[in-house]
Design an enzyme around this catalytic site. Structure first.
Site, PDB file in Angstrom:
ATOM      1  N   MET A  29       0.844  -1.201   0.000  1.00 25.30           N
ATOM      2  CA  MET A  29       0.000   0.000   0.000  1.00 25.30           C
ATOM      3  C   MET A  29       0.879   1.250   0.000  1.00 25.30           C
ATOM      4  O   MET A  29       0.397   2.349   0.282  1.00 25.30           O
ATOM      5  CB  MET A  29      -0.934  -0.001   1.213  1.00 25.30           C
ATOM      6  N   HIS A  33       9.021   1.214   3.464  1.00 24.77           N
ATOM      7  CA  HIS A  33      10.093   1.244   4.462  1.00 24.77           C
ATOM      8  C   HIS A  33      10.963   0.016   4.238  1.00 24.77           C
ATOM      9  O   HIS A  33      10.724  -0.775   3.306  1.00 24.77           O
ATOM     10  CB  HIS A  33       9.494   1.307   5.864  1.00 24.77           C
ATOM     11  N   HIS A  36       9.273  -3.420   3.493  1.00 23.00           N
ATOM     12  CA  HIS A  36       8.872  -3.621   2.096  1.00 23.00           C
ATOM     13  C   HIS A  36      10.098  -3.917   1.226  1.00 23.00           C
ATOM     14  O   HIS A  36      10.060  -4.777   0.346  1.00 23.00           O
ATOM     15  CB  HIS A  36       8.197  -2.355   1.548  1.00 23.00           C
ATOM     16  N   GLY A 146       4.946 -10.182   3.976  1.00 21.23           N
ATOM     17  CA  GLY A 146       5.625 -10.116   5.260  1.00 21.23           C
ATOM     18  C   GLY A 146       4.946 -11.004   6.289  1.00 21.23           C
ATOM     19  O   GLY A 146       3.714 -11.053   6.364  1.00 21.23           O
ATOM     20  N   GLN A 152      -2.744 -12.398   7.516  1.00 18.05           N
ATOM     21  CA  GLN A 152      -2.904 -12.087   6.087  1.00 18.05           C
ATOM     22  C   GLN A 152      -2.159 -13.118   5.247  1.00 18.05           C
ATOM     23  O   GLN A 152      -2.693 -13.662   4.271  1.00 18.05           O
ATOM     24  CB  GLN A 152      -2.346 -10.684   5.833  1.00 18.05           C
ATOM     25  N   ARG A 190       2.220   2.562   9.420  1.00 19.83           N
ATOM     26  CA  ARG A 190       1.398   3.236  10.440  1.00 19.83           C
ATOM     27  C   ARG A 190       2.236   3.776  11.596  1.00 19.83           C
ATOM     28  O   ARG A 190       1.729   4.571  12.379  1.00 19.83           O
ATOM     29  CB  ARG A 190       0.307   2.301  10.964  1.00 19.83           C
TER      30      ARG A 190
END
Ligand code: AMP
Length: 280
Positions: A29, A33, A36, A146, A152, A190
């Site tokens: 999204m 950082h 990713h 991740g 997820q 976040r």
């Protein structure tokens, strides 16, 4: 590095690639950082070409969540991708990705009942729907996720198995802060919402998990005791509001009384909800 903004652009590029090329895919999204970038690095190493998608998927946000304020530093993300050797970014606007009358969803039943699924109804349905659609468009050989978002990852792996997708889903270990005062905090887009004080307090997530892992290594097998160690560490700060501390089986995410398992936490600092987990 190509920047593709629409489905037809992505399709045209994908069709131009040799069928024998192994394409790797990293869905994100954005607000990229080092976590990713670790996925990109692993993907780069194993695949001939790398596609990163940057798409803040409205379907996976609840009505009171942070869709509108989610950070979107696109130029910075694009330079990070370019420096990491990405071949193409797919970054559509929401209305170029979903038709106004979009009505098709993917539900992986059961696994979404636990952990974050209980607190975020519809979240994983949104995740599965976007990832399956991206898989159809990108047609990767391998896709990288991740383990920080363990539920997820397990749900997507189940979706891929159930629907017989010919794609390997690879789970990558969590990348953590090394900066002083924030050591161990799992990197997350976040984290940018946290005040300095909240950021310091949030290091307790990993400290608690690591403490329980150490206790497990020393022979403790009682899930109740391991959970209380985690809670004590996180609860030491008045800034923390625990959503859950769970020890669950990786196979079905049901709470277990004994390890081996995944120890997972979700904690609010102000309105920011952070998650982390450690396998034992
Ligand atoms: P997001 O942009 O938050 O949707 O994350 C995109 C991908 O990066 C997901 O597969 C995440 O699990 C993964 N990811 C996010 N944070 C980290 C981290 N700290 N370490 C490793 N992977 C991560």
């Amino acid at each position: 590095m190509l920047i593709l903004r629409t489905i037809p652009e992505l399709r045209a590029w994908r069709s131009s690639l040799s069928p024998s090329l192994s394409l790797g895919f990293v869905p994100t999204m954005g607000a990229l950082h080092a976590g990713h970038l670790k996925l990109v690095e692993e993907c780069r190493r194993a695949c001939d070409a790398v596609v990163v998608s940057i798409f803040v998927n409205p379907l996976q946000f609840g009505p009171n969540e942070d869709l509108a304020r989610y950070p979107r530093p696109f130029e910075k993300d694009a330079s990070l991708c370019e420096a990491a050797g990405v071949d193409a970014i797919f970054a559509p606007e929401a209305d170029a990705f979903y038709a106004k009358d979009h009505a098709t969803y993917v539900d992986v039943e059961g696994l979404d009942r636990h952990l974050c699924g209980a607190a975020r109804p519809g979240h994983f349905r949104g995740v599965c729907t976007v990832v399956l659609k991206l898989f159809h468009l990108v047609r990767p050989r391998r896709a990288y996720f991740g383990r920080k978002d363990i539920q997820q990852f397990l749900i997507l792996r189940k979706m891929a198995a159930d629907l017989a997708l010919d794609i390997d889903l690879i789970g990558v270990d969590t990348v953590r802060e090394t900066a002083r005062g924030a050591e161990g905090l799992a990197l997350s887009s976040r984290n940018a919402y946290l005040s300095e004080e909240q950021r310091g307090a949030a290091t307790a997530l990993y400290r608690g998990l690591a403490r329980a892992r150490d206790a497990h290594r020393a022979g403790e097998r009682d899930a109740g005791i391991l959970k209380s160690l985690i809670r004590a560490e996180i609860g030491a700060s008045p800034l923390a509001r625990v959503d859950y501390v769970e020890i669950v089986a990786e196979s079905d995410l049901r709470p277990v009384e004994e390890v081996p398992a995944v120890m997972a936490v979700a904690v609010f600092y102000g309105t920011t909800r952070l998650i982390d987990n450690v396998a034992v």
